[in-house]
Motif scaffolding. Structure first.
Motif, short mmCIF file in Angstrom:
data_model
loop_
_atom_site.label_atom_id
_atom_site.label_comp_id
_atom_site.label_asym_id
_atom_site.label_seq_id
_atom_site.Cartn_x
_atom_site.Cartn_y
_atom_site.Cartn_z
N MET A 1 -4.05 -12.11 7.06
CA MET A 1 -4.40 -12.27 5.53
C MET A 1 -3.04 -12.79 5.02
SD MET A 1 -6.61 -10.59 2.37
CE MET A 1 -5.78 -8.77 2.70
N SER A 2 -3.01 -14.05 4.37
CA SER A 2 -1.87 -14.32 3.59
C SER A 2 -1.92 -13.68 2.28
CB SER A 2 -1.61 -16.07 3.24
OG SER A 2 -2.48 -16.19 2.41
N HIS A 3 -0.66 -13.65 1.63
CA HIS A 3 -0.58 -12.98 0.28
C HIS A 3 -1.42 -13.81 -0.80
CE1 HIS A 3 2.65 -10.65 1.62
NE2 HIS A 3 3.37 -11.79 1.96
N ALA A 4 -1.64 -15.04 -0.82
CA ALA A 4 -2.53 -15.77 -1.33
C ALA A 4 -3.83 -15.55 -1.31
CB ALA A 4 -2.26 -17.12 -1.23
N ALA A 5 -4.31 -14.75 -0.40
CA ALA A 5 -5.75 -14.61 -0.36
C ALA A 5 -5.78 -13.02 -0.56
CB ALA A 5 -6.21 -14.68 1.25
N ASN A 6 -4.98 -12.33 -1.29
CA ASN A 6 -5.26 -10.98 -1.69
C ASN A 6 -5.49 -10.92 -3.07
OD1 ASN A 6 -4.68 -8.16 -2.36
ND2 ASN A 6 -2.93 -7.89 -0.95
N PRO A 7 -6.76 -10.48 -3.42
CA PRO A 7 -7.25 -10.68 -4.85
C PRO A 7 -6.54 -9.52 -5.58
CG PRO A 7 -8.81 -9.78 -3.18
CD PRO A 7 -7.69 -10.26 -2.52
N ASP A 8 -6.27 -8.38 -5.15
CA ASP A 8 -5.47 -7.34 -5.91
C ASP A 8 -4.11 -8.02 -6.38
OD1 ASP A 8 -4.89 -4.95 -7.18
OD2 ASP A 8 -3.75 -4.38 -5.42
N LEU A 9 -3.58 -8.58 -5.62
CA LEU A 9 -2.15 -9.25 -5.98
C LEU A 9 -2.19 -10.26 -6.90
CD1 LEU A 9 1.03 -9.45 -5.21
CD2 LEU A 9 0.29 -11.15 -3.61
N LEU A 10 -3.17 -11.11 -6.87
CA LEU A 10 -3.40 -12.17 -7.54
C LEU A 10 -3.91 -11.79 -8.88
CD1 LEU A 10 -5.22 -14.88 -5.37
CD2 LEU A 10 -2.85 -15.03 -6.38
N ASN A 11 -4.64 -10.86 -9.09
CA ASN A 11 -5.00 -10.08 -10.37
C ASN A 11 -3.93 -9.60 -10.92
OD1 ASN A 11 -7.82 -10.98 -10.15
ND2 ASN A 11 -8.33 -8.95 -8.95
N VAL A 44 7.44 -5.15 -16.62
CA VAL A 44 8.35 -5.12 -16.01
C VAL A 44 7.92 -4.06 -14.81
CG1 VAL A 44 10.74 -4.00 -15.22
CG2 VAL A 44 10.40 -5.93 -17.23
N ALA A 45 7.39 -3.06 -15.46
CA ALA A 45 6.67 -2.02 -14.39
C ALA A 45 5.54 -2.67 -13.64
CB ALA A 45 6.22 -0.93 -15.34
N ALA A 46 4.70 -3.48 -14.25
CA ALA A 46 3.61 -4.16 -13.75
C ALA A 46 4.05 -5.09 -12.30
CB ALA A 46 2.83 -5.09 -14.50
N LEU A 47 5.33 -5.94 -12.61
CA LEU A 47 5.74 -6.64 -11.83
C LEU A 47 6.44 -5.82 -10.44
CD1 LEU A 47 7.35 -9.38 -14.09
CD2 LEU A 47 5.37 -9.54 -12.44
N GLU A 48 7.08 -4.87 -10.86
CA GLU A 48 7.71 -4.01 -9.92
C GLU A 48 6.55 -3.45 -8.86
OE1 GLU A 48 10.81 -2.99 -8.97
OE2 GLU A 48 11.80 -4.46 -10.44
N LYS A 49 5.49 -2.81 -9.53
CA LYS A 49 4.50 -2.52 -8.63
C LYS A 49 3.80 -3.51 -7.76
CE LYS A 49 2.93 1.21 -11.64
NZ LYS A 49 1.83 1.52 -12.50
N THR A 50 3.73 -4.80 -8.47
CA THR A 50 3.20 -6.33 -7.55
C THR A 50 4.29 -6.17 -6.48
OG1 THR A 50 2.48 -6.86 -9.47
CG2 THR A 50 2.39 -8.48 -7.69
N LYS A 51 5.59 -6.14 -6.73
CA LYS A 51 6.52 -6.53 -5.79
C LYS A 51 6.43 -5.64 -4.55
CE LYS A 51 10.74 -5.20 -6.50
NZ LYS A 51 12.06 -5.32 -7.11
N THR A 52 6.15 -4.24 -4.72
CA THR A 52 6.08 -3.42 -3.95
C THR A 52 4.72 -3.70 -3.00
OG1 THR A 52 6.96 -1.78 -5.24
CG2 THR A 52 5.58 -0.88 -3.65
#
Length: 88
Positions: A1-11, A44-52
């Protein structure tokens, strides 16, 4: 699955984007600097979690490309590494 297909990441990214847009509005409206800084820290915290999430997802995909489907116990161990990665 690509990152683009990850609904949690996109949300997560969409929420952070919306939150950032509200911060821009706060700045334009001359809101209190402390409140703006607090809201910026939340983004910033939300983006850090998303980066992880992206990094751990990428590692998992690369491992599967090398060795094939990962058993559930290996996925559990990878989840532990992902939890550790938030401290990087």
């Amino acid at each position: 699955m690509s990152h683009a297909a990850n609904p949690d990441l996109l949300n997560r990214l969409r929420r952070a984007n919306g939150h950032l847009a509200s911060i821009v509005k706060m700045v334009e409206d001359g809101s209190d600097g402390l409140k703006i800084a607090q809201q910026m820290q939340a983004v910033v915290a939300a983006l850090e979690k998303t980066k992880t999430l992206i990094v751990t997802d990428h590692i998992e995909h690369q491992l599967e490309a090398l060795v094939g489907p990962l058993p559930s116990d290996v996925r559990a161990d990878l989840a532990k590494l992902g939890a550790l990665a938030k401290y990087l």
